[in-house]
Structure formats: structure tokens, C-alpha cells
Design an enzyme around this catalytic site. Structure first.
Site, short mmCIF file in Angstrom:
data_model
loop_
_atom_site.label_atom_id
_atom_site.label_comp_id
_atom_site.label_asym_id
_atom_site.label_seq_id
_atom_site.Cartn_x
_atom_site.Cartn_y
_atom_site.Cartn_z
N ASP A 1 0.81 -1.28 0.12
CA ASP A 1 -0.05 -0.04 0.05
C ASP A 1 0.80 1.31 0.09
O ASP A 1 2.13 1.08 0.42
CB ASP A 1 -0.88 -0.03 1.36
CG ASP A 1 -1.92 1.00 1.27
OD1 ASP A 1 -2.69 1.42 -0.11
OD2 ASP A 1 -2.34 1.48 2.21
N ASP B 1 -3.57 -0.69 7.32
CA ASP B 1 -4.00 -0.77 5.88
C ASP B 1 -3.45 -1.93 5.16
O ASP B 1 -3.92 -2.02 4.11
CB ASP B 1 -3.48 0.43 5.22
CG ASP B 1 -4.57 1.49 5.17
OD1 ASP B 1 -5.57 1.27 5.52
OD2 ASP B 1 -4.43 2.63 4.45
N ASP C 1 -2.62 3.89 -6.32
CA ASP C 1 -1.30 3.17 -6.22
C ASP C 1 -0.38 2.92 -7.42
O ASP C 1 0.73 3.22 -7.41
CB ASP C 1 -1.28 1.79 -5.18
CG ASP C 1 -2.00 2.01 -3.76
OD1 ASP C 1 -1.64 2.80 -3.13
OD2 ASP C 1 -3.10 1.57 -3.95
N TYR D 1 -2.16 3.49 11.72
CA TYR D 1 -2.85 3.45 10.62
C TYR D 1 -2.47 2.64 9.12
O TYR D 1 -3.09 2.00 8.73
CB TYR D 1 -3.43 4.89 10.40
CG TYR D 1 -4.37 5.02 9.03
CD1 TYR D 1 -5.46 5.08 8.87
CD2 TYR D 1 -3.73 5.45 7.82
CE1 TYR D 1 -6.31 5.33 7.73
CE2 TYR D 1 -4.22 5.27 6.56
CZ TYR D 1 -5.65 5.45 6.47
OH TYR D 1 -6.47 5.50 5.38
N GLU E 1 0.92 5.85 0.72
CA GLU E 1 0.00 7.05 1.06
C GLU E 1 0.71 8.21 0.45
O GLU E 1 2.07 8.02 0.10
CB GLU E 1 0.38 7.03 2.65
CG GLU E 1 -0.06 6.09 3.73
CD GLU E 1 -1.74 5.71 3.48
OE1 GLU E 1 -2.31 6.55 3.12
OE2 GLU E 1 -1.95 4.59 3.76
#
Length: 382
Positions: free
Chosen positions: A41, A168, A98, A164, A43
Site C-alpha cells: 500500500d 492498511d 497506487d 493506521y 500513502e
């Protein structure tokens, strides 16, 4: 959710959040990831830029979770190898942003990606189901989403942000194991791989600046010549946004491109008279815009692909009849019709009265739609 859920172990939330702080350490950690599923993942931030700015990379493997700063990931040769390796499954959820990040940041079109959101739809869990909702349904855990909109470029990240980020990816591998079991029963394991691959390739093709005008659906009323001008304008804007790293509407918004293509101005004065055109844009881009208008106006646009118009009233009635056949097949297979037959593809079939170049009777869809094929072809021939 109507399906029984196979027992799947979920790795506990780690007591300590671990980071991989340099490229050599990341390379070493990834050495064991060869042909085995890697949870992945990212961010990022994207407020006032054209390109997403990477903020964090999250990796999970065999119940271990690691956070990686973008500059470390960028400098890791092994990370790039893993992304490009089609034999190493990368587990993502709702992966479009992504994949865009990896294409624009690292220049890599990742291979071997599996979008678990697509897998959940094939498993009958629902179309476009959110990650947190599926986690709660499958594992009974409620995710804290308070850090979703936080600043991922700032350092150090807060404890809440780090937790967090781990959450994920913590559920991706157990979710994948659940999907494997369920899709095997439904004979849709290969469909999951095939549809994830098709989706990733389709996303990659959308980067073509020369075809961006086709996304400006409001331009369908323009003549072929005007759409040729719009193509030139939209392609220029994409390249200008990339060069300046600015969002599209900070250069020229879609409605203004359409208005310029429609008016076909031949002078700076005519350009300035178009409603909504900022004076600063005329001053900065006026000469270029007039050259693009002239280029599009004088080009041979006879072979131009036109922007798809909305369905007429008759076509909408026909669309409903056609969709009903697809809905029947989707319900029998317990697959969302939105996945089996996306609306834009069905609309194209209606407008062209043809299945040519449409994948409805190819790959995994062929088996699902086989019972309805004769009815579909008969309707198209009517």
C-alpha cells in the site's frame, strides 16, 4: 455477506512499528519475497500538484509489516524488481491510485498485481466494497480511519499515523487467503488474476495525452473539426501540467478547453472574449492556444475517434433490454453486474450494435455469459 467464511488467521497488530530505514536493509528484507504474496500500500499527497507526491510505502510479508520512506524505496533496486516481477503477487486494495503513483514516481508499470477489491466482487461480497467495511465483515475488527487525511509528507509521522499505515496492510494477506478459498469453490481464481491484470493495463493506457480529450465527455456535441482542436488542446494541457506539475484546473479547466474548441478563435481578442477565460491565461498561453486551434482546424480529422455521446431515448430503452440479459447472468453467478458488464462498455455495444472489440465473450466472462449469448446476439441483430 451470504457466504460462510473459512477460518483465516489474522496477524496481531504489532507492539512496535518497524521501519526499513535504508535501501540495503529494504533490499535484504525483500530477498525472501520471491514468488510469494506481498501486501502493498502507499500513502501520498495530491492537492496542488499534477503528480502524486509519495509519502509512505507499506509492506507486509508472512505476518511481518514494515514502513518505508519514499526516498528509501526509490533507491532500492530490489523494490523495483519486486514491483516489476509478474511471478510475485502484489496484494493491493482499490489499487488504481497506487499504480498511478508507481508509474509516475518510479516509471514502473507493476506486474503481478492483485486487486482484492476486484476479488471481493468476484466472491460475491459486493461491488466497489470499501476496505474497512470488508475487514469488519470478515474479521470483526473496526479500523480507525482518523488518520486518513493527515499529512503523510511530514516527519516524524505520529504514532496514530504509523498504526493506521500498518492496519492498511495487516489484513491483506488473510483477505487474500479467504478469497483464494472462496474463488476456488466458484472456479474464479483465474478470473481474479485475469481481471486484475486487465484493469492494471487499462489504467496504464489512460496516461496517453493524445487520447485525453476522449475523457471530456461534455465535448461530444462538437463537430469533428472542433473535436480535433479539442484533442490538440487537451494533449497540450496534459504536457503543460506535467511540465509545471500543476493540476489541470490550475492551467485550464475542462469547460474552457471545450469552449475554445467550439469558438475556434483566430485572434487574442477573440480568445479573450470567450466567457470564463482568465486574463492571465490569455497573457501566458494565448499564442500557443491560437496555434493549437489552427493546427486542429487545418488537420485531417477524418479518422478521428469521436467522444462518445450520451444514449438517445431509443438507445436507453434498448440499453435496458440488453442490460437485463447481463443482470440475469450476473445474478446467477452472484457477481455484480457492474463488474461483469461495466456501463461504458454496454453503452458502446448499444451505440455500435456490435460485440466486436468487446471482451464479453472472452476470458472468464465467456463462461458466465454463455447461457445468455444466444439471447444477447439475437437482441443485437434485431
Amino acid at each position: 455477506m451470504t457466504h460462510s467464511i473459512p477460518a483465516v488467521d489474522v496477524p496481531p497488530a504489532p507492539d512496535t512499528v518497524h521501519w526499513l530505514r535504508d535501501p540495503a536493509t529494504l533490499d535484504q528484507w525483500l530477498e525472501n519475497v520471491r514468488g510469494e504474496p506481498l501486501a502493498l500500500d502507499t500513502e501520498f499527497e495530491r492537492v496542488s500538484t499534477f503528480y502524486p507526491i509519495p509519502g509512505l510505502v507499506q509492506l507486509g510479508f508472512r505476518g511481518e509489516f514494515r514502513l518505508v520512506d519514499p526516498e528509501v524505496a526509490e533507491a532500492s533496486s530490489r523494490f523495483r524488481e519486486v514491483l516489476a516481477d509478474p511471478k510475485t503477487p502484489k496484494l493491493l486494495y482499490a489499487m488504481s491510485e497506487d499504480l498511478e503513483l508507481f508509474r509516475q514516481w518510479l516509471g514502473i508499470q507493476p506486474k503481478g498485481v492483485l486487486d482484492l477489491q476486484i476479488g471481493a466482487a468476484l466472491a460475491g461480497a459486493g461491488f466497489s466494497l470499501g476496505y474497512a467495511r470488508l475487514v469488519e465483515s470478515l474479521f470483526g475488527e473496526t479500523l480507525d480511519k482518523s488518520a486518513t487525511r493527515s499529512d503523510w509528507l511530514a516527519r516524524p509521522l505520529s504514532e496514530a499515523q504509523q498504526r493506521y499505515a500498518v492496519e492498511d496492510i495487516r489484513f491483506l494477506e488473510p483477505m487474500y487467503r479467504w478469497l483464494q478459498s472462496l474463488l476456488r469453490e466458484r472456479e474464479l481464481e483465474s478470473a481474479f488474476i485475469e481481471e486484475s491484470e486487465r484493469f492494471a493495463e487499462e489504467l496504464g493506457r489512460q496516461d496517453d495525452p493524445g487520447k485525453h480529450y476522449l475523457k471530456l465527455r461534455g465535448g461530444w456535441t462538437l463537430t469533428t473539426q472542433q473535436q480535433g482542436i479539442l484533442r490538440e488542446l487537451a494533449q497540450w494541457r496534459e504536457q503543460e501540467c506535467q511540465r509545471r506539475d500543476r493540476p489541470r484546473n490550475r492551467v485550464l479547466a475542462d469547460p474552457l478547453l471545450i469552449a475554445i474548441a467550439e469558438k475556434m478563435p483566430e485572434s487574442t481578442g477573440a480568445l479573450s472574449n470567450i466567457q470564463g477565460i482568465p486574463t492571465g491565461a490569455v497573457r501566458r498561453y494565448g499564442d500557443v492556444l491560437l496555434q493549437l486551434v489552427d493546427k486542429g482546424r487545418t488537420a485531417d480529422n477524418s479518422g478521428l475517434q469521436r467522444i462518445a455521446p450520451p444514449l438517445t431515448r431509443d438507445q436507453q430503452a434498448y440499453f435496458k433490454l440488453l442490460k437485463r440479459l447481463f443482470v440475469r447472468s450476473a445474478e446467477e453467478a452472484d457477481i455484480p453486474v457492474e463488474l461483469l458488464a461495466p456501463r461504458k462498455r454496454l453503452e458502446k455495444v448499444v451505440q455500435e450494435r456490435s460485440l466486436v472489440d468487446q471482451p464479453f465473450f472472452q476470458g472468464w466472462r465467456e463462461r458466465i455469459l454463455a447461457p445468455a449469448r444466444a439471447d444477447i446476439e439475437e437482441l443485437l441483430a434485431s
